[in-house]
Design an enzyme around this catalytic site. Structure first.
Site, short mmCIF file in Angstrom:
data_model
loop_
_atom_site.label_atom_id
_atom_site.label_comp_id
_atom_site.label_asym_id
_atom_site.label_seq_id
_atom_site.Cartn_x
_atom_site.Cartn_y
_atom_site.Cartn_z
N GLU A 50 9.20 14.71 16.69
CA GLU A 50 9.61 14.70 15.29
C GLU A 50 8.80 15.76 14.53
OE1 GLU A 50 8.70 11.05 13.12
OE2 GLU A 50 10.62 11.24 12.12
N LYS A 87 0.84 -1.20 0.00
CA LYS A 87 0.00 0.00 0.00
C LYS A 87 0.87 1.25 0.00
CE LYS A 87 -1.94 2.50 3.18
NZ LYS A 87 -1.81 3.84 2.57
N CYS A 125 12.89 10.20 8.04
CA CYS A 125 12.73 9.64 9.39
C CYS A 125 14.03 9.75 10.17
CB CYS A 125 12.26 8.20 9.31
SG CYS A 125 13.23 7.19 8.18
N GLY A 172 6.71 4.34 8.77
CA GLY A 172 5.86 5.51 8.98
C GLY A 172 6.04 6.04 10.38
N GLU A 197 9.59 0.40 10.91
CA GLU A 197 10.62 1.42 10.75
C GLU A 197 9.91 2.74 10.98
OE1 GLU A 197 12.49 4.17 9.88
OE2 GLU A 197 12.72 3.71 7.76
#
Lengths: 486, 270
Positions: free
Chosen positions: A396, A191, A299, A243, A265
């Site tokens: 973040e 996806k 990330c 994500g 991750e």
């Protein structure tokens, strides 16, 4: 904003250098790639995917509904035994074909990546697409050598993998997920992210052209709800997700008690540590690459800049001067350094955290640059006077915003760097070898770069400590999440 | 003349010390009083394990290997003190010997140099994940515990183990052996009590990096997974280990479940 300085350094004027879009073959509308064909959705919808630099639709894309996901999982299940029964060499040859076809369509993929996601074409051309091809090439070669990758043990594939990728490196993350899964004999339902489905759909065309057996890979765009539904499909053996940490935790909880193998991750707040003995000009380039690469939508972005006190003023001065030369704007311009923010939603998130930084008392400086009228943009920004407890030092931001903290001793640098629930990456800037090895060994981070940053390679494992996730992608370690070892 | 025996008072093993449960609660096993640890005891044990984690991970692999081998020696010499079958104790000793030898092989097997397409020396090395929570099975009570302890310790982790609820004495006796071995205090912490109560506190604790659930207790599986998700804790569910052969057949998987892989990039040339 407490400070807004005008740019004082020399301004280099560039003529626009837009990448040609002539050879891009985009369809008006894309179906779901399920069981070897592009298909109309059964119960999904069709939505436009927008260019974040113009807010205009690039193409229309089918989003999968629950029945579409079920159909894709069933196709993957049907295809899996024959795929696993192929000799490793033959499976590998399909992956080599995919690698080659990505290379052949490289420029087109790069342009579409920049149109759909907003990243500078220089990056999609020089980083995303070549690395995607390299990942297929690397894992293609593992397909007939799997036992060597796991200490000589007997292995078998897990079965059907549900793979969910983010919007920051859409094609590259699809490659990171698919290449090892397929090499190991699994089939996949992938996806892509809600805002960046196009290069995955072009990859579906590549997969068709490579004559991969139907059902081995299905590509089903959709939103977060589709991802949540996909991991809840009963007939899957493996979930791989890249994500946010929030969604990763939801997925881990959703799989509770099901015995489905999981790798995550997730997010980061990675420390980029500049010691006083570093080559400072080189370090400044690394800081810029660490946080402004891909608009900071990375990330492992070096979003917490730790500078040794003795050189802090110098480094911040050089950084600010260098930031003034960053070219922000059209992602398809080959001279652009910082492109568009991927979505309005992400822009709102960045603005909200930046406001929090100002309210908590940190000093904000954003470069003065002309931003296009349409599209979603955020000027490269540095925060100084940041306290370790400030939200901008903890959370973040996932945008072109760096928070600067200082330290006096090596021990303090390590302590501050490790003071995070995350543990994805870190940077070390020093020319002292023994010191670099020592600091690297003490950082709780899955990747540590000395005198470089945001460097990736298919042969080198990537993944997080702590709440940055578990499992590795890349290298022989990247095989293990897709194999049952006897 | 008959001599009056001196019965042993069983205690928890936390931070290298033998302590009663802070709750003051106890259960009866084999006509003995056995402490029933509380959630607070779990937190104390995790704190002790966290404190011991850095120094234990920082020891050389050679040193950790010798300490694990020393634990095997100690168990061999105290085998007669255990109320479990001789064969099970011997298997547990051999498992300790096997994993003692892993400490300085693990990096070579799980790690390596990455031939990256750039002028860098890039290598990936396994590191301990940190504090590992172990959930022990009821059967075999000693081997089932040691088969999870040994890989976690060999990989450089510290451990908080929840012992079998039905048969905690083997684990508590092991604590007395480890307490006089060379293992530093806090590297192994052993708690007896109600499994469901202790496991919930352990799996939810943000200071626990990984949970190895070898209880075989299906009722706990989903609970452990859900609580672990709150802080992205790594989880490995495994059936109780019935034999030496089973304990070592999948050694690398056991070791891998309690390690992190770190990739470092160091520049070559200027």
């Amino acid at each position: 904003m407490t400070t807004q300085e005008t740019r004082t350094s020399i301004v280099w004027d560039y003529a626009p250098a837009p990448e040609s879009r002539d050879h891009v073959r985009l369809r008006d509308s894309y179906g779901l790639f399920v069981d070897g064909e592009f298909r109309d959705p059964l119960d999904g919808t069709r939505v436009p995917t927008l260019n974040p630099a113009t807010e205009e639709p690039v193409a229309e894309v089918a989003f999968a509904g629950p029945a579409d996901l079920r159909r894709a999982v069933e196709a993957a299940r049907r295809a899996q035994p024959a795929w696993a029964a192929l000799s490793g060499l033959e499976r590998g040859k399909y992956l080599f074909r995919i690698a080659r076809l990505i290379q052949e369509r490289a420029r087109e993929l790069a342009i579409v990546e920049s149109m759909d996601g907003g990243k500078p074409v220089r990056e999609s051309r020089d980083v995303d697409v070549p690395l995607a091809a390299a990942h297929f090439f690397y894992y293609a070669g593992w397909a007939d050598k799997l036992a060597y990758g796991v200490g000589g043990r007997q292995v078998e594939p897990l079965g059907v993998a549900a793979q969910i990728v983010p919007w920051n490196f859409p094609l590259l993350m699809a490659a990171w997920k698919l290449a090892p899964a397929l090499a190991c004999g699994n089939t996949s339902v992938l996806k892509p992210a809600e805002t960046t489905p196009l290069t995955a759909l072009l990859l579906a065309e590549v997969i068709q052209e490579a004559e991969l057996p139907p059902g081995v890979v299905s590509i089903v765009p959709g939103d977060g709800a589709a991802g949540a539904a996909l991991v809840r499909e009963p007939d899957i053996d493996k979930v791989a997700f890249t994500g946010s940490t929030g969604v990763g935790k939801d997925i881990q909880a959703a799989l509770a008690g099901r015995g489905v193998s999981l790798t995550l991750e997730l997010g980061g707040k990675s420390a980029n540590i500049v010691f006083e003995d570093a080559a400072l000009d080189q370090a400044v380039e690394g800081i810029v690459n660490g946080i402004f690469f891909n608009q900071g939508h990375v990330c492992c972005a070096g979003s917490r800049l730790l500078i040794q006190e003795s050189v802090a003023d110098t480094v911040i001065g050089k950084l600010w001067e260098r930031m003034g030369r960053l070219r922000v704007g059209d992602p398809l311009d080959k001279n652009t350094d910082v492109g568009a923010i991927n979505s309005r939603e992400q822009l709102d998130r960045i603005r909200s955290l930046v406001s929090a930084g100002e309210e908590e008392g940190a000093v904000r400086r954003s470069i003065a640059c002309e931003l296009p009228e349409r599209g979603w943009w955020f000027a490269p920004t540095v925060f100084t006077e940041v306290a370790p407890a400030h939200r901008i030092a903890v959370e973040e931001i996932f945008g072109p915003v760096v928070s600067v903290l200082t330290f006096r001793t090596q021990a303090e640098a390590i302590e501050k760097a490790n003071n995070s629930t995350y543990g994805l990456a870190a940077g070390i800037w020093t020319d002292k070898g023994a010191k670099a090895f020592e600091v690297a060994s003490q950082l709780q981070a899955g990747v540590v770069w000395q005198n470089t940053y945001n460097h990736f390679d298919p042969t080198a494992a990537f993944g997080g400590y702590k709440e940055s996730g578990f499992g590795r992608e890349g290298g022989p370690a990247g095989l293990r999440p897709y194999l049952r070892v006897r | 003349m008959s001599r009056l025996a001196v019965p042993k008072t069983y205690k928890l093993f936390v931070g290298g010390a033998f302590v009663r449960s802070e709750s003051g609660r106890y259960d009866r096993h084999d006509e003995r009083n056995v402490p029933r640890a509380s959630r607070k005891d779990v937190r104390d044990a995790v704190a002790a394990a966290r404190k011991a984690a850095g120094p234990w991970a920082g020891r050389t692999a050679y040193n950790r290997g010798q300490i694990l081998y020393r634990a095997a020696e100690a168990l061999e010499s105290r085998a007669a003190d255990f109320a479990v079958e001789r064969g099970e104790i011997e298997s547990a000793i051999d498992v300790l010997v096997h994993y003692a030898g892993w400490t300085d092989k693990l990096a070579a097997v799980l790690g390596g140099v990455n031939p990256v397409a750039a002028p860098f020396l890039s290598f990936s090395l396994p590191e301990p994940t940190g504090v590992v929570g172990v959930v022990s099975p009821d059967e075999p009570e000693l081997l089932g515990l040691v088969a999870e302890l040994a890989p976690a310790l060999a990989a450089g982790n510290t451990v908080v183990a929840v012992l079998s609820e039905a048969a905690p004495l083997g684990g508590l006796d092991l604590g007395e052996v480890l307490g006089v071995s060379d293992l530093p205090g806090g590297v192994v912490n052993l708690l007896s009590g109600r499994r469901a109560e202790l496991v919930a506190a352990l799996a939810a604790h943000p200071g626990v990096n990984a949970v190895v659930d070898a209880s075989g207790d299906r009722a706990l599986t989903a609970t452990i997974d859900e609580l672990a998700a709150e802080s992205v804790t790594r989880v490995r569910h495994a059936a109780p280990t019935p034999s030496y052969a089973a304990a070592v057949a999948d050694a690398l998987s056991r070791l891998e479940a309690v390690t992190e892989l770190k990739t470092a990039w160091h520049p070559i040339g200027a």
